[in-house]
Motif scaffolding. Sequence first.
Motif, PDB file in Angstrom:
ATOM      1  N   LEU A  86       0.979  -1.264  -0.057  1.00 54.41           N
ATOM      2  CA  LEU A  86      -0.175   0.106   0.089  1.00 54.41           C
ATOM      3  C   LEU A  86       0.926   1.196  -0.022  1.00 54.41           C
ATOM      4  O   LEU A  86       1.857   1.178   0.674  1.00 54.41           O
ATOM      5  CB  LEU A  86      -0.699  -0.011   1.387  1.00 54.41           C
ATOM      6  CG  LEU A  86      -1.750  -1.123   1.568  1.00 54.41           C
ATOM      7  CD1 LEU A  86      -2.484  -1.020   2.945  1.00 54.41           C
ATOM      8  CD2 LEU A  86      -2.596  -1.581   0.645  1.00 54.41           C
ATOM      9  N   ASP A  87       0.326   2.369  -0.741  1.00 53.80           N
ATOM     10  CA  ASP A  87       0.990   3.377  -0.762  1.00 53.80           C
ATOM     11  C   ASP A  87      -0.291   4.213  -0.398  1.00 53.80           C
ATOM     12  O   ASP A  87      -1.066   4.949  -1.038  1.00 53.80           O
ATOM     13  CB  ASP A  87       1.520   4.169  -2.068  1.00 53.80           C
ATOM     14  CG  ASP A  87       1.901   5.478  -2.068  1.00 53.80           C
ATOM     15  OD1 ASP A  87       2.314   5.875  -1.038  1.00 53.80           O
ATOM     16  OD2 ASP A  87       2.267   5.893  -3.145  1.00 53.80           O
ATOM     17  N   ALA A  88      -0.518   4.546   1.099  1.00 52.93           N
ATOM     18  CA  ALA A  88      -1.762   5.033   1.330  1.00 52.93           C
ATOM     19  C   ALA A  88      -1.522   5.986   2.836  1.00 52.93           C
ATOM     20  O   ALA A  88      -0.566   5.857   3.509  1.00 52.93           O
ATOM     21  CB  ALA A  88      -2.676   3.979   1.815  1.00 52.93           C
ATOM     22  N   PRO A  89      -2.553   6.953   2.950  1.00 55.28           N
ATOM     23  CA  PRO A  89      -2.287   7.879   4.309  1.00 55.28           C
ATOM     24  C   PRO A  89      -2.828   6.881   5.379  1.00 55.28           C
ATOM     25  O   PRO A  89      -3.480   5.800   5.094  1.00 55.28           O
ATOM     26  CB  PRO A  89      -3.394   8.699   3.962  1.00 55.28           C
ATOM     27  CG  PRO A  89      -4.415   8.193   2.970  1.00 55.28           C
ATOM     28  CD  PRO A  89      -3.718   7.360   2.043  1.00 55.28           C
ATOM     29  N   ALA A  90      -2.569   7.093   6.513  1.00 53.28           N
ATOM     30  CA  ALA A  90      -2.722   6.519   8.082  1.00 53.28           C
ATOM     31  C   ALA A  90      -4.291   6.327   7.915  1.00 53.28           C
ATOM     32  O   ALA A  90      -4.445   5.139   8.578  1.00 53.28           O
ATOM     33  CB  ALA A  90      -2.225   7.275   9.014  1.00 53.28           C
ATOM     34  N   ALA A  91      -5.088   7.206   7.575  1.00 52.52           N
ATOM     35  CA  ALA A  91      -6.285   6.904   7.870  1.00 52.52           C
ATOM     36  C   ALA A  91      -7.036   5.510   7.060  1.00 52.52           C
ATOM     37  O   ALA A  91      -7.853   5.011   7.511  1.00 52.52           O
ATOM     38  CB  ALA A  91      -7.380   8.260   7.152  1.00 52.52           C
ATOM     39  N   VAL A 141       2.565  -3.517   8.301  1.00 53.85           N
ATOM     40  CA  VAL A 141       3.702  -3.179   8.900  1.00 53.85           C
ATOM     41  C   VAL A 141       4.451  -2.049   7.813  1.00 53.85           C
ATOM     42  O   VAL A 141       4.021  -1.818   6.548  1.00 53.85           O
ATOM     43  CB  VAL A 141       5.051  -3.859   8.601  1.00 53.85           C
ATOM     44  CG1 VAL A 141       4.814  -5.206   9.797  1.00 53.85           C
ATOM     45  CG2 VAL A 141       5.296  -4.862   7.635  1.00 53.85           C
ATOM     46  N   THR A 142       4.909  -0.870   8.250  1.00 49.39           N
ATOM     47  CA  THR A 142       5.389   0.069   7.287  1.00 49.39           C
ATOM     48  C   THR A 142       6.840  -0.442   6.934  1.00 49.39           C
ATOM     49  O   THR A 142       7.426  -1.084   7.574  1.00 49.39           O
ATOM     50  CB  THR A 142       5.994   1.523   8.331  1.00 49.39           C
ATOM     51  OG1 THR A 142       6.604   1.121   9.412  1.00 49.39           O
ATOM     52  CG2 THR A 142       4.615   2.147   8.640  1.00 49.39           C
ATOM     53  N   VAL A 143       6.977   0.196   5.701  1.00 49.15           N
ATOM     54  CA  VAL A 143       8.427  -0.530   4.917  1.00 49.15           C
ATOM     55  C   VAL A 143       8.947   0.923   4.117  1.00 49.15           C
ATOM     56  O   VAL A 143       8.274   1.908   4.153  1.00 49.15           O
ATOM     57  CB  VAL A 143       8.141  -1.418   3.855  1.00 49.15           C
ATOM     58  CG1 VAL A 143       7.927  -2.681   4.395  1.00 49.15           C
ATOM     59  CG2 VAL A 143       7.063  -1.042   2.882  1.00 49.15           C
TER      60      VAL A 143
END
Lengths: 89, 138
Positions: free
Chosen positions: B65-70, B91-93
């Motif tokens: 995903l390339d997405a905002p936290a919301a 997980v954030t990458v």
Amino acid sequence: MSAAEVTETPSAPATGRRAYNRKRRSCPLSGKNAPKIDYKNTRLLGQYITDGGKIIPARISGLCAGKQREIATAIKRARFMALIPYVVY
Amino acid sequence: MAYYESVFIARQDVTPQQVEQMAEQFAGIVSAQGGKVTKTENWGLRNLAYKINKNRKGHYVLMNLDAPAAAVHELERNLRINEDVLRFMTVTVDELENGPSVMMRKSDDRYERDDRGPRGGDRGYRPRPARTETEGDE
């Protein structure tokens, strides 16, 4: 035998020095084309867990502190996603 | 926007088609929140290392995903609600993988040895030059 004595290698002489100075291998995951540490790469993680499923300590795995930490997190993530077991009976 | 990697495990008795539908549904949620799903990978029905809610196997799906936290919050909320989802993890990458992940290429890349060449080797053995008859005679 006290606890302090146990930590020393049994073959160490009374002087308290190591019986032999084995050269410490450099961190196997630090090199230029070292594999990337990833929780999905179960084959790589498998090298850093014991047969019982425990994480092998840095003292034995020979990893540098940073990589050992990365491996430990990766193993914990893989365990959570049931890719590798928590315990092997 | 931040990069995330999300994996979820679906129950063993859902059909592969249903799994595809679920993946699409979750991808829809992310894009509805202004995110992008750059890759969806289906690892298929895998054996679990231990039983989860009496399931021995599970369908694994990975989403990059390339997405905002919301969007991630909304996705995780939906993953929690869905009863076919046994477990999920986001997980954030630092960067998203474009090619197939380790899971998909497992079989072909043997342990990386390109820096030292293949294993074994000939141990310095060189075949002796064939002795020609003229050599011994003179």
